[in-house]
Design an enzyme around this catalytic site. Structure first.
Site, PDB file in Angstrom:
ATOM      1  N   LYS A 190       0.845  -1.199   0.000  1.00  0.00           N
ATOM      2  CA  LYS A 190       0.000   0.000   0.000  1.00  0.00           C
ATOM      3  C   LYS A 190       0.885   1.257   0.000  1.00  0.00           C
ATOM      4  O   LYS A 190       1.962   1.230  -0.613  1.00  0.00           O
ATOM      5  CB  LYS A 190      -0.992  -0.046   1.166  1.00  0.00           C
ATOM      6  CG  LYS A 190      -1.763  -1.382   1.176  1.00  0.00           C
ATOM      7  CD  LYS A 190      -2.933  -1.424   2.098  1.00  0.00           C
ATOM      8  CE  LYS A 190      -3.609  -2.792   1.993  1.00  0.00           C
ATOM      9  NZ  LYS A 190      -4.829  -2.907   2.772  1.00  0.00           N
TER      10      LYS A 190
ATOM     11  N   GLU B  91     -10.992 -10.780  -1.269  1.00  0.00           N
ATOM     12  CA  GLU B  91     -10.687  -9.938  -0.117  1.00  0.00           C
ATOM     13  C   GLU B  91     -11.979  -9.390   0.476  1.00  0.00           C
ATOM     14  O   GLU B  91     -12.442  -8.299   0.063  1.00  0.00           O
ATOM     15  CB  GLU B  91      -9.786  -8.772  -0.535  1.00  0.00           C
ATOM     16  CG  GLU B  91      -8.441  -9.212  -1.066  1.00  0.00           C
ATOM     17  CD  GLU B  91      -7.362  -8.165  -0.802  1.00  0.00           C
ATOM     18  OE1 GLU B  91      -6.342  -8.524  -0.213  1.00  0.00           O
ATOM     19  OE2 GLU B  91      -7.552  -6.986  -1.149  1.00  0.00           O
TER      20      GLU B  91
ATOM     21  N   SER C  13      -6.222  -9.497   6.558  1.00  0.00           N
ATOM     22  CA  SER C  13      -5.621  -9.840   7.848  1.00  0.00           C
ATOM     23  C   SER C  13      -4.912 -11.194   7.878  1.00  0.00           C
ATOM     24  O   SER C  13      -4.922 -11.888   8.898  1.00  0.00           O
ATOM     25  CB  SER C  13      -6.667  -9.762   8.966  1.00  0.00           C
ATOM     26  OG  SER C  13      -7.191  -8.455   9.042  1.00  0.00           O
TER      27      SER C  13
ATOM     28  N   HIS D 210      -8.362  -3.255  -6.305  1.00  0.00           N
ATOM     29  CA  HIS D 210      -8.318  -3.360  -4.845  1.00  0.00           C
ATOM     30  C   HIS D 210      -9.485  -2.553  -4.237  1.00  0.00           C
ATOM     31  O   HIS D 210      -9.839  -1.487  -4.751  1.00  0.00           O
ATOM     32  CB  HIS D 210      -6.980  -2.837  -4.317  1.00  0.00           C
ATOM     33  CG  HIS D 210      -6.794  -3.175  -2.868  1.00  0.00           C
ATOM     34  ND1 HIS D 210      -7.370  -2.436  -1.874  1.00  0.00           N
ATOM     35  CD2 HIS D 210      -6.162  -4.208  -2.263  1.00  0.00           C
ATOM     36  CE1 HIS D 210      -7.088  -2.990  -0.710  1.00  0.00           C
ATOM     37  NE2 HIS D 210      -6.350  -4.069  -0.922  1.00  0.00           N
TER      38      HIS D 210
HETATM   39  P1  PGA Z   1      -4.313  -6.634   5.194  1.00  0.00           P
HETATM   40  O1  PGA Z   1      -4.516  -6.071   3.710  1.00  0.00           O
HETATM   41  O2  PGA Z   1      -3.475  -7.891   5.074  1.00  0.00           O
HETATM   42  O3  PGA Z   1      -3.601  -5.540   5.913  1.00  0.00           O
HETATM   43  O4  PGA Z   1      -5.658  -6.944   5.729  1.00  0.00           O
HETATM   44  C1  PGA Z   1      -4.780  -6.918   2.640  1.00  0.00           C
HETATM   45  C2  PGA Z   1      -5.109  -6.101   1.427  1.00  0.00           C
HETATM   46  O5  PGA Z   1      -5.810  -5.062   1.563  1.00  0.00           O
HETATM   47  O6  PGA Z   1      -4.689  -6.454   0.307  1.00  0.00           O
END
Ligand code: PGA
Length: 254
Positions: A10, A166, A216, A94
């Site tokens: 990110k 996701e 997560s 995303h």
């Molecule tokens: P996260 O993010 O592992 O911090 O939950 C995953 C993503 O948004 O691709």
């Protein structure tokens, strides 16, 4: 199927921090061959990391791109520029792009077609939000996203596409204590996605499409999530920012 573990950094890490992550990560992971690993840093670190990863099995990916090759699109990055950085992958659709930057399925479909035209592999993210889940609309949402985003994509092109399930409610948003989907819920979503892909294409494509889970994923839950029959890897945000924890997740992908 060999699992794919992708790091989605990110909007995090300077160039220097990116390089020190890669050095540390390479040392821990050595010749680990159980999973394909993709690192998706911010655009600003792509050029440097493409050099750092030259003789390594770790692949480089971007987190977004525009659908045009070039032109008057202030602030955007084109697929050709990603190729120039020797990116092999790009994340598209995303939920943060969909929610914060209003990206629609229609736009994501245009980006997918452009990525494929330039030989980029892509990770297409889909998933429902908490309201959609609570009103029993998960399957409908996922099916619509798949049908709209994969419009006019053919069977051969599907070989270049990884789908990331996701569920938005499971994404950590930087909170290491946020709860992932249970392995049962994640598996149910993945199974449903595989069925939709079968109906859209055929059984063979559906069997060979990697469907990875995101939301997560961390060292504590990676093994159980990755052991589910329809989970072919992970897209990892917060826990991919630390070389040790990301390496543990990669090692869990046996
Ligand atoms: P996260 O993010 O592992 O911090 O939950 C995953 C993503 O948004 O691709």
């Amino acid at each position: 199927m060999k699992k794919l573990i992708a790091a989605n950094w990110k909007m995090n890490k300077s160039v220097e921090e990116s390089v020190s992550f890669i050095n540390e990560f390479k040392k821990i992971i050595k010749n680990e061959k159980n999973a394909d690993v993709v690192i998706c840093p911010p655009f600003t670190a792509l050029a440097t990391l493409s050099k750092e990863l030259k003789n390594s099995k770790i692949k480089l990916g971007a987190q977004n791109m525009h659908f045009e090759d070039a032109g008057a699109f202030t602030g955007e990055i084109s697929p050709l520029m990603l190729k120039d950085m020797e990116c092999e992958y790009v994340i598209l659709g995303h939920s943060e792009r969909r929610e914060i930057f209003n990206e629609s399925d229609f736009l994501i479909n245009k980006k997918i077609i452009a990525a494929l035209k330039h030989g980029l592999k892509l990770i297409l993210c889909i998933g429902e939000n908490i309201e959609q889940k609570q009103s029993g609309k998960t399957n409908e949402v996922i099916e619509n996203q798949l049908k709209n985003c994969l419009k006019n994509i053919d069977k051969i092109q599907m070989e270049k596409i990884t789908i990331a399930y996701e569920p938005i409610w499971a994404i950590s948003r930087g909170n290491p204590n946020h709860k992932a989907a249970t392995k049962e819920d994640a598996e149910e979503g993945h199974k449903f996605i595989r069925n939709v892909v079968e109906n859209m294409f055929d059984k063979n494509i559906s069997k060979n499409t990697r469907i990875i889970y995101g939301g997560s994923v961390k060292p504590e839950n990676a093994k159980e999530l990755l052991s589910m029959p329809n989970i072919d890897g992970g897209l990892v945000g917060n826990a991919s920012l630390n070389a040790k924890s990301f390496a543990e997740i990669v090692k869990a992908a046996k």
